[in-house]
Every structure is written in structure tokens, then in C-alpha cells.
Scaffold this motif. Sequence first.
Motif, short mmCIF file in Angstrom:
data_model
loop_
_atom_site.label_atom_id
_atom_site.label_comp_id
_atom_site.label_asym_id
_atom_site.label_seq_id
_atom_site.Cartn_x
_atom_site.Cartn_y
_atom_site.Cartn_z
N ARG A 19 1.51 -2.80 7.90
CA ARG A 19 1.94 -2.59 6.60
C ARG A 19 2.66 -3.27 5.95
N LEU A 20 3.76 -4.45 6.62
CA LEU A 20 4.64 -5.15 5.88
C LEU A 20 3.83 -5.40 4.56
N TYR A 21 2.44 -6.58 5.53
CA TYR A 21 1.50 -7.27 4.61
C TYR A 21 0.93 -6.59 3.74
N VAL A 22 0.23 -5.96 3.59
CA VAL A 22 -0.13 -5.37 2.83
C VAL A 22 1.01 -4.69 1.86
N GLY A 23 2.13 -3.56 2.40
CA GLY A 23 3.13 -3.33 1.15
C GLY A 23 3.62 -4.88 0.00
N GLY A 30 2.75 -5.24 -8.40
CA GLY A 30 2.98 -4.77 -8.77
C GLY A 30 4.67 -5.24 -9.98
N PHE A 31 5.05 -5.96 -9.20
CA PHE A 31 6.39 -6.65 -9.46
C PHE A 31 6.27 -7.46 -10.42
N GLY A 87 2.75 1.76 -10.13
CA GLY A 87 1.80 2.29 -8.98
C GLY A 87 1.75 1.30 -7.78
N GLU A 88 1.33 -0.03 -8.60
CA GLU A 88 1.16 -1.12 -7.06
C GLU A 88 2.56 -0.82 -6.72
N THR A 89 4.25 -0.87 -7.07
CA THR A 89 5.48 -1.21 -6.97
C THR A 89 5.50 -0.38 -6.27
N LEU A 93 6.69 -0.80 -1.77
CA LEU A 93 7.35 -0.38 -1.43
C LEU A 93 7.81 1.51 -0.24
N GLY A 94 7.05 2.26 -0.58
CA GLY A 94 6.22 2.89 0.62
C GLY A 94 6.10 1.56 1.75
N LEU A 95 5.03 1.39 1.35
CA LEU A 95 4.48 0.60 2.56
C LEU A 95 5.86 -0.67 3.70
#
Length: 181
Positions: A19-23, A30-31, A87-89, A93-95
Amino acid sequence: MMKFLRENVYAAVLLTLLRLYVGWQWLDAGFHKLKDGFDAAGFLKGAIANPVVDRGTNELIYPTFTKFLEHAALPNVKIINIVIPLGETLVGLGLIVGGLTAAAAFFGLLMNFMFLFAGTVSTNPWLIMLGGIVMIAGAGAGRFGLDYFLLPFLRKHLRFHRKGGGGTVPPVQPLPTHTAH
């Protein structure tokens, strides 16, 4: 397998790393678009001019998506220029924080598929595979994150309760009828 992904502590640790990697991949993409500016007009024009076609028949594979790009996305490119980086950001962040993890993974997958339909392969298949694992794991992927606290809170506060009903949705009440006097 589903029970393992959703309930096993070792799976939760591996899912947290995944999750951290994909996030991070989403947050980074996005950033940079938010910071450096983003204009999807050229990409959209290219996707419309060179749509994905079947090599044998030369027919469009995603004709509806191409029409969507031409008639909805391109005329509203100013909105797209905001929605994509934001959306990408937010997915990233959610992930990363593990908040609404399954929803974040779902919206990440949605964007990956849209990019593929437009003809961009890049890292999309890889992120679809990894994001799909995160989404399927659901709350298990957010076990070591904000979901640990957020999901029970949401379950408790978003339920409708009837007297003695314990979590069922109340029945629909009929509309009042008016009679003429």
C-alpha cells in the motif's frame, strides 16, 4: 485466500508495504503535476488522433471511450487539468495513511484503466495488479493505518437504527395524502 488477506497479521504487514509503495507512486505523480503545472490537452488530442485500434481489422477497440475523450474530456480540459493531479494526489495520500484504503485503491484502478483505454501503457498494468491486491484485501490493507480507527467509527455512526432493530435501515414512510376541504 480472501480470509488470509483480510485477517492475517503477516498479510497485513505485507499489504501495508505494498500500500505504501503504490501510494507513493500515486502521490509522486500527482504532486509533481500540482507543483509543476499540468495540461492534459496534448495528451487528449493525441489519444483522440491515435486511438487504440485492432491491428488486424484497424477498428477502434474503445470507440465509446474515444468519443468520451473527444466530446467530454477535451472540451472540459480545464477541469481535467485539476481533477487528474488532485485525484492522483488524494489516491496516494489515502493509500499512504491507510484511510479509506479500498476506495483509494478503487479510484487509482479507475484512473489506471482510463489511461490504458487512452493508449498509455507505462506503469499502468503494474499499478493495476498491485492496486487490485490492495483493493481486494480491503480493510486488511488498512489494518496498520487510519482505517483501523476510521472504519469502526464510520460503521458505528453511519448505521440507521430502529428500536430493537440493530443496524437495519428504517422502512420508507409513505408520503402524506392531502384531502380537499
